[in-house]
Write a protein that holds these residues in place. Structure first.
Motif, PDB file in Angstrom:
ATOM      1  N   LEU A 220      42.022  39.526  44.304  1.00 55.46           N
ATOM      2  CA  LEU A 220      42.278  40.877  43.793  1.00 55.46           C
ATOM      3  C   LEU A 220      43.626  41.423  44.259  1.00 55.46           C
ATOM      4  CD1 LEU A 220      38.730  42.297  44.642  1.00 55.46           C
ATOM      5  CD2 LEU A 220      39.516  41.465  42.424  1.00 55.46           C
ATOM      6  N   ARG A 221      44.313  40.651  45.094  1.00 54.92           N
ATOM      7  CA  ARG A 221      45.509  41.132  45.782  1.00 54.92           C
ATOM      8  C   ARG A 221      46.682  41.377  44.839  1.00 54.92           C
ATOM      9  NH1 ARG A 221      46.334  37.169  50.391  1.00 54.92           N
ATOM     10  NH2 ARG A 221      44.240  37.838  50.989  1.00 54.92           N
ATOM     11  N   ASP A 222      46.758  40.609  43.776  1.00 54.94           N
ATOM     12  CA  ASP A 222      47.910  40.704  42.881  1.00 54.94           C
ATOM     13  C   ASP A 222      47.529  41.209  41.499  1.00 54.94           C
ATOM     14  OD1 ASP A 222      49.821  39.739  44.790  1.00 54.94           O
ATOM     15  OD2 ASP A 222      48.949  37.749  44.526  1.00 54.94           O
ATOM     16  N   ALA A 223      46.507  42.066  41.459  1.00 55.49           N
ATOM     17  CA  ALA A 223      46.059  42.596  40.165  1.00 55.49           C
ATOM     18  C   ALA A 223      47.047  43.600  39.577  1.00 55.49           C
ATOM     19  CB  ALA A 223      44.691  43.249  40.318  1.00 55.49           C
ATOM     20  N   GLY A 224      47.964  44.091  40.410  1.00 47.08           N
ATOM     21  CA  GLY A 224      49.000  44.994  39.912  1.00 47.08           C
ATOM     22  C   GLY A 224      48.688  46.471  40.043  1.00 47.08           C
TER      23      GLY A 224
END
Length: 342
Positions: A220-224
């Motif tokens: 979920l870290r790079d979902a924006g």
């Protein structure tokens, strides 16, 4: 002897009472009454509009006092390919089944306004709007305070012992501490605190926010949509350091204020929010934070109390705080700024 309510103030308050009764479809506002769910939604909207932060998160009207979370997100990818000659296609359950329920608690917001204030406001044509906004704004600020400081829901709350409303409900930070302790950092090299500055756990705020982001599940870290909520003491320390280095001219100071201080830290858009702990950083998305309110639970009463020379506005409902996806939140708290950081 308290300030008596003037004749004109009395007249305006009586008109206010009639307007409230008409708005909520009841005979009189001076007796406790149930607010219809559709009107409760409007009242919640009005409270939400009093605070920018509440407009960014979810304020959800629910039917049951206990139930399943409304916005259960996905906890991983769903895309792939199946060789249907040998294998059935299978739909993946990606909801967070370990923590998918909520429970609401009875919550009271009882606001008093002195006769002196009522008299002062009675002179303005927008008296009704001023009065309503004052009550709604205090409820809005209290909701934010409980969200960041609430640790438990006591049978009888005590504002003297718990001035930050710690005993009203379990807020977002406490739920993260209890349900996902691996995503909370409260100690560094020294037990009981995380240090920021030369020789500390983190050299600067950028590094600290970057590590807070690493506490979020990597899927979920790079979902924006992640943001960082940063405590005022940490922002102040960083601002002081920037001023010391660059703040020699007014144009430089302006650039520091608008672009560098509340813009981006650790690669994330960063925000300062009322009542967020001064020495903490939380990384999540705004839509991962919710307040649930039972739509049929709102009760209201507005009374004149001459014994205290004030008007009292009683509001009660069942509400609670929800992190929609625990995996999508990281918290670093108990941060101490070292002297040489500034």
């Amino acid at each position: 002897m308290g300030h008596p309510l003037s004749n004109y103030g009395t007249k305006m308050f009586a008109e206010l009472q009639m307007a409230i009764a008409e708005t909520y479809g009841v005979e009189t506002a001076s007796r406790m009454f149930n607010v219809e769910p559709s009107v409760a939604q409007e009242l919640n909207d009005a409270i939400t509009h009093q605070a920018d932060f509440l407009e960014r998160i979810n304020i959800v009207m629910v039917t049951e006092i206990k139930g399943q979370k409304v916005f259960l997100g996905t906890n991983g990818p769903v895309t792939g390919r199946t060789n249907v000659k040998t294998t059935d296609r299978e739909a993946v359950d990606v909801s967070s089944l370990d923590d998918d329920t909520y429970e609401l608690s009875p919550t009271e917001s009882d606001v008093s306004l002195s006769y002196a204030k009522i008299d002062a406001w009675a002179k303005f044509p927008e008296f009704h709007a001023k009065y309503s906004a004052a009550v709604q704004r205090q409820i809005a600020l209290d909701r934010i305070m409980v969200g960041f400081h609430g640790t438990h829901a006591a049978q009888q709350t005590d504002r003297i012992q718990y001035p930050m409303l710690q005993d009203v409900n379990k807020g977002w930070l406490q739920q993260l501490r209890e349900k996902a302790p691996a995503q909370v950092m409260s100690s560094g090299k020294v037990a009981g605190k995380v240090t920021m500055g030369a020789g500390g756990d983190y050299a600067n705020l950028d590094a600290l926010v970057h590590d807070a982001k690493q506490l979020v599940d990597e899927r979920l870290r790079d979902a924006g949509d992640l943001i960082a909520i940063i405590g005022s003491d940490l922002l102040a320390a960083d601002k002081a350091k920037l001023y010391a280095k660059q703040g020699s001219t007014p144009t430089e100071k302006e650039r520091i204020e608008s672009a560098q201080v509340i813009a981006t830290y650790g690669g994330l858009p960063s925000f300062s929010v009322p009542y967020f702990p001064a020495n903490a950083v939380k990384v999540t998305s705004f839509d991962n934070l919710s307040i649930y309110v039972q739509d049929s639970s709102w009760r209201k009463q507005t009374v004149d109390n001459p014994k205290r020379s004030r008007v009292e506005d009683y509001n009660s409902r069942n509400e609670g705080y929800v992190i929609e996806q625990l995996e999508k939140a990281g918290l670093i708290e108990n941060v101490e700024v070292l002297e040489d950081a500034a």
